[in-house]
Design a protein around this motif. Structure first.
Motif, PDB file in Angstrom:
ATOM      1  N   VAL A   1      50.623  51.307  32.598  1.00 20.89           N
ATOM      2  CA  VAL A   1      51.039  51.405  33.993  1.00 20.89           C
ATOM      3  C   VAL A   1      49.911  51.870  34.913  1.00 20.89           C
ATOM      4  O   VAL A   1      50.005  51.739  36.123  1.00 20.89           O
ATOM      5  N   PHE A   2      48.835  52.417  34.332  1.00 20.22           N
ATOM      6  CA  PHE A   2      47.745  52.942  35.146  1.00 20.22           C
ATOM      7  C   PHE A   2      46.479  52.981  34.308  1.00 20.22           C
ATOM      8  O   PHE A   2      46.521  53.279  33.120  1.00 20.22           O
ATOM      9  N   VAL A   3      45.356  52.674  34.942  1.00 15.88           N
ATOM     10  CA  VAL A   3      44.058  52.796  34.278  1.00 15.88           C
ATOM     11  C   VAL A   3      43.066  53.423  35.251  1.00 15.88           C
ATOM     12  O   VAL A   3      43.046  53.085  36.441  1.00 15.88           O
ATOM     13  N   GLU A   4      42.321  54.394  34.757  1.00 15.30           N
ATOM     14  CA  GLU A   4      41.271  55.045  35.546  1.00 15.30           C
ATOM     15  C   GLU A   4      39.949  54.743  34.865  1.00 15.30           C
ATOM     16  O   GLU A   4      39.760  55.068  33.690  1.00 15.30           O
ATOM     17  N   LEU A   5      39.042  54.105  35.611  1.00 19.43           N
ATOM     18  CA  LEU A   5      37.763  53.684  35.058  1.00 19.43           C
ATOM     19  C   LEU A   5      36.624  54.404  35.758  1.00 19.43           C
ATOM     20  O   LEU A   5      36.789  54.906  36.870  1.00 19.43           O
ATOM     21  N   PRO A   6      35.446  54.434  35.127  1.00 26.13           N
ATOM     22  CA  PRO A   6      34.299  55.085  35.778  1.00 26.13           C
ATOM     23  C   PRO A   6      33.876  54.300  37.021  1.00 26.13           C
ATOM     24  O   PRO A   6      34.128  53.101  37.133  1.00 26.13           O
ATOM     25  N   ASP A   7      33.234  54.989  37.950  1.00 26.83           N
ATOM     26  CA  ASP A   7      32.771  54.361  39.189  1.00 26.83           C
ATOM     27  C   ASP A   7      31.529  53.524  38.936  1.00 26.83           C
ATOM     28  O   ASP A   7      30.681  53.868  38.087  1.00 26.83           O
ATOM     29  N   ILE A   8      31.389  52.448  39.690  1.00 25.65           N
ATOM     30  CA  ILE A   8      30.170  51.648  39.647  1.00 25.65           C
ATOM     31  C   ILE A   8      29.003  52.549  40.042  1.00 25.65           C
ATOM     32  O   ILE A   8      29.093  53.320  40.992  1.00 25.65           O
ATOM     33  N   GLY A   9      27.921  52.476  39.267  1.00 23.76           N
ATOM     34  CA  GLY A   9      26.745  53.304  39.523  1.00 23.76           C
ATOM     35  C   GLY A   9      26.735  54.603  38.749  1.00 23.76           C
ATOM     36  O   GLY A   9      25.709  55.277  38.675  1.00 23.76           O
TER      37      GLY A   9
END
Length: 134
Positions: free
Chosen positions: A48-56
């Motif tokens: 239901v949700f995914v948190e990914l690292p930020d670009i850069g």
């Protein structure tokens, strides 16, 4: 899950995959995609949700870099490689169900310009450790 474990990538004990041929040299010239295995997706259930690292941002092999949340649980993501995040799969963020339905293609999570890798397994090693078909 009896078949369909791609052999063109490496795997981790934490059930992530990285699109690096087993034993291939690092650093890479092109970003490599990272995702979770079908076994992990099956065990998590409906995402239901995914948190990914930020670009850069920089990720480090073996360290947490995000999380996936299902109707059953929250699970941390561990990066299989060290490097800089270059791309995030916004389609997977917008619709996490794609991660479960297509974990090795459309459900990839993010890409990293990799400089080093953690402990990686071949498809055969991952299958043997986890009792899944190659």
């Amino acid at each position: 899950m009896s078949a369909g474990l791609p052999t063109d990538r490496s795997y981790t004990d934490e059930h992530e995959w990285v699109l690096v041929y087993p034993g291939a040299p690092l650093p890479t010239d092109e970003p490599v995609r990272i995702g979770i295995t079908a076994l992990a997706a099956d065990n998590l259930g409906d995402l239901v949700f995914v948190e990914l690292p930020d670009i850069g941002s920089t990720v480090t092999a073996g360290e947490t870099c995000g999380e996936v949340e299902s109707t059953k649980t929250v699970s941390e993501l561990y990066s299989p490689v060290t490097g800089t995040v270059t791309i995030v799969n916004t389609a997977a963020v917008d619709d996490p169900s794609i991660i479960t339905s297509d974990p090795y293609e459309g459900g990839w999570l993010f890409a990293v310009l990799a400089t080093d890798a953690g402990q990686l397994l071949t498809a055969a090693e991952y299958a043997e450790k986890n009792g899944v078909g190659e």
